[in-house]
Write an enzyme that holds these catalytic residues in place. Structure first.
Site, PDB file in Angstrom:
ATOM      1  N   LYS A 132       0.843  -1.196   0.000  1.00 46.24           N
ATOM      2  CA  LYS A 132       0.000   0.000   0.000  1.00 46.24           C
ATOM      3  C   LYS A 132       0.880   1.248   0.000  1.00 46.24           C
ATOM      4  O   LYS A 132       2.099   1.180   0.146  1.00 46.24           O
ATOM      5  CB  LYS A 132      -0.905   0.020   1.230  1.00 46.24           C
ATOM      6  CG  LYS A 132      -0.133   0.022   2.556  1.00 46.24           C
ATOM      7  CD  LYS A 132      -1.070  -0.017   3.760  1.00 46.24           C
ATOM      8  CE  LYS A 132      -0.271  -0.038   5.064  1.00 46.24           C
ATOM      9  NZ  LYS A 132      -1.153  -0.034   6.249  1.00 46.24           N
ATOM     10  N   ASP A 135       8.418 -10.089   6.862  1.00 51.01           N
ATOM     11  CA  ASP A 135       8.363  -9.297   8.085  1.00 51.01           C
ATOM     12  C   ASP A 135       9.799  -8.889   8.390  1.00 51.01           C
ATOM     13  O   ASP A 135      10.628  -9.736   8.742  1.00 51.01           O
ATOM     14  CB  ASP A 135       7.776 -10.124   9.226  1.00 51.01           C
ATOM     15  CG  ASP A 135       7.712  -9.365  10.552  1.00 51.01           C
ATOM     16  OD1 ASP A 135       8.280  -8.250  10.637  1.00 51.01           O
ATOM     17  OD2 ASP A 135       7.110  -9.891  11.495  1.00 51.01           O
ATOM     18  N   VAL A 136      10.107  -7.613   8.250  1.00 53.66           N
ATOM     19  CA  VAL A 136      11.500  -7.156   8.381  1.00 53.66           C
ATOM     20  C   VAL A 136      12.035  -7.322   9.797  1.00 53.66           C
ATOM     21  O   VAL A 136      13.254  -7.227  10.002  1.00 53.66           O
ATOM     22  CB  VAL A 136      11.654  -5.692   7.925  1.00 53.66           C
ATOM     23  CG1 VAL A 136      11.171  -5.511   6.496  1.00 53.66           C
ATOM     24  CG2 VAL A 136      10.939  -4.723   8.864  1.00 53.66           C
ATOM     25  N   ASN A 148      11.468   0.156   2.172  1.00 51.58           N
ATOM     26  CA  ASN A 148      10.397   1.124   2.397  1.00 51.58           C
ATOM     27  C   ASN A 148       9.613   0.865   3.672  1.00 51.58           C
ATOM     28  O   ASN A 148       9.061   1.800   4.254  1.00 51.58           O
ATOM     29  CB  ASN A 148       9.431   1.105   1.200  1.00 51.58           C
ATOM     30  CG  ASN A 148       8.152   1.865   1.474  1.00 51.58           C
ATOM     31  OD1 ASN A 148       8.127   3.097   1.485  1.00 51.58           O
ATOM     32  ND2 ASN A 148       7.067   1.138   1.720  1.00 51.58           N
ATOM     33  N   TYR A 161      10.061   8.336  16.201  1.00 54.89           N
ATOM     34  CA  TYR A 161      10.090   8.168  14.743  1.00 54.89           C
ATOM     35  C   TYR A 161      11.190   8.994  14.074  1.00 54.89           C
ATOM     36  O   TYR A 161      11.987   8.455  13.288  1.00 54.89           O
ATOM     37  CB  TYR A 161       8.729   8.551  14.152  1.00 54.89           C
ATOM     38  CG  TYR A 161       8.699   8.515  12.645  1.00 54.89           C
ATOM     39  CD1 TYR A 161       8.734   7.300  11.962  1.00 54.89           C
ATOM     40  CD2 TYR A 161       8.637   9.687  11.896  1.00 54.89           C
ATOM     41  CE1 TYR A 161       8.710   7.261  10.582  1.00 54.89           C
ATOM     42  CE2 TYR A 161       8.614   9.657  10.511  1.00 54.89           C
ATOM     43  CZ  TYR A 161       8.650   8.442   9.862  1.00 54.89           C
ATOM     44  OH  TYR A 161       8.634   8.406   8.485  1.00 54.89           O
ATOM     45  N   VAL A 212       3.326  12.899   2.521  1.00 54.86           N
ATOM     46  CA  VAL A 212       2.420  12.207   1.611  1.00 54.86           C
ATOM     47  C   VAL A 212       1.159  11.774   2.360  1.00 54.86           C
ATOM     48  O   VAL A 212       1.228  11.261   3.480  1.00 54.86           O
ATOM     49  CB  VAL A 212       3.117  10.974   1.000  1.00 54.86           C
ATOM     50  CG1 VAL A 212       2.154  10.182   0.130  1.00 54.86           C
ATOM     51  CG2 VAL A 212       4.337  11.413   0.205  1.00 54.86           C
ATOM     52  N   ASP A 244      -2.438   6.247   4.805  1.00 60.20           N
ATOM     53  CA  ASP A 244      -3.006   5.856   6.098  1.00 60.20           C
ATOM     54  C   ASP A 244      -1.953   5.903   7.198  1.00 60.20           C
ATOM     55  O   ASP A 244      -2.273   5.879   8.380  1.00 60.20           O
ATOM     56  CB  ASP A 244      -3.661   4.479   6.027  1.00 60.20           C
ATOM     57  CG  ASP A 244      -2.701   3.359   5.692  1.00 60.20           C
ATOM     58  OD1 ASP A 244      -1.514   3.643   5.392  1.00 60.20           O
ATOM     59  OD2 ASP A 244      -3.119   2.191   5.710  1.00 60.20           O
TER      60      ASP A 244
END
Length: 245
Positions: A14, A61-62, A88, A168, A201, A204
């Site tokens: 997504k 799953d990183v 990403n 973050y 951007v 969601d």
């Protein structure tokens, strides 16, 4: 006829990741769609194929060693090499009112969770995919960063981007620093690795707040993924050019 190039995009089911996969596919790349949720992954693959993209699912799953190893083995079987890796996948972590992560009241487990995905996950995936990338004649790695990763902009009261996000934002600064270290270590190879800033951007990820579309946010990553030989490495870019560290 030149051989089709192979790309893997993590978090590609997504948003920006999907549009990076779509954009590379439109350029003729065969694209591995990396995603944790296998149903959403398959749905994204079907949508990309309907748009004419040669896409295949890569359950990934990183944060899991086994998952990343399995993903590398899948690409080995399906393609035998990797030309482009776009890291990403990322998370913001829990935020408070106004999208604030207050450093004076920060849950340390939250910090660990964000870094596990946004930094350690990138290292885990990159190192697992490096043997496949080394088989490419033009290997490229793109780490999707953020405007809030720029310490220069965050420290300038006239520029400061976005709210205080004490988990973050530093995780993306950490990611940028790791990108530079990879560039230094891989300087004597053909691998070019850079960080991409998509801008604010509407997805969601942020409650669909932002002036840019996912397609616009994907543009810099696509450009860095398709750099010619001799292109830049170890740098941080947005649409307008280099972003200050």
């Amino acid at each position: 006829m030149s051989e089709t190039k192979i790309a893997l995009v993590t978090g590609a089911n997504k948003g920006i990741g999907y549009e990076i996969a779509n954009g590379l596919g439109a350029l003729g790349y065969r694209v591995g769609v990396g995603a944790r949720d296998e149903v959403r992954c398959e749905t994204a693959v079907e949508k990309l194929r309907a748009a004419g993209v040669d896409a295949f699912a890569v359950p990934l799953d990183v944060t899991g060693d086994g998952s990343v190893t399995d993903a590398a083995e899948l690409i080995e079987r399906r393609a035998g090499r990797l030309d482009v890796l776009v890291n990403n996948a990322g998370i913001s972590g829990e935020v408070g009112p106004g999208w604030v992560q207050d450093p004076t009241a920060l849950d340390l487990d939250l910090v660990r969770t964000v870094v596990e995905t946004n930094v350690i996950g990138v290292i885990r995936v990159t190192n697992a995919m490096l043997p496949l990338l080394r088989r490419s004649t033009e290997p490229r790695i793109v780490n999707v960063s953020s405007s809030v990763a720029s310490l220069t902009r965050q420290a300038d009261p006239d520029i400061q981007v976005g709210p205080v996000m004490a988990a973050y934002a530093p995780s993306k600064s950490f990611l940028n620093a790791v990108t530079v270290q990879y560039a230094r270590q891989l300087a004597d190879t053909d691998i070019l690795i850079n960080a991409a800033c998509p801008g604010l951007v509407a997805t969601d990820f942020n409650g669909f707040h932002g002036p840019r579309t996912p397609q616009q946010g994907a543009a810099t990553a696509i450009r860095l993924a398709t750099l010619p030989d001799g292109g830049p490495t170890g740098s941080f870019f947005e649409d307008a050019g280099v972003v200050p560290w």
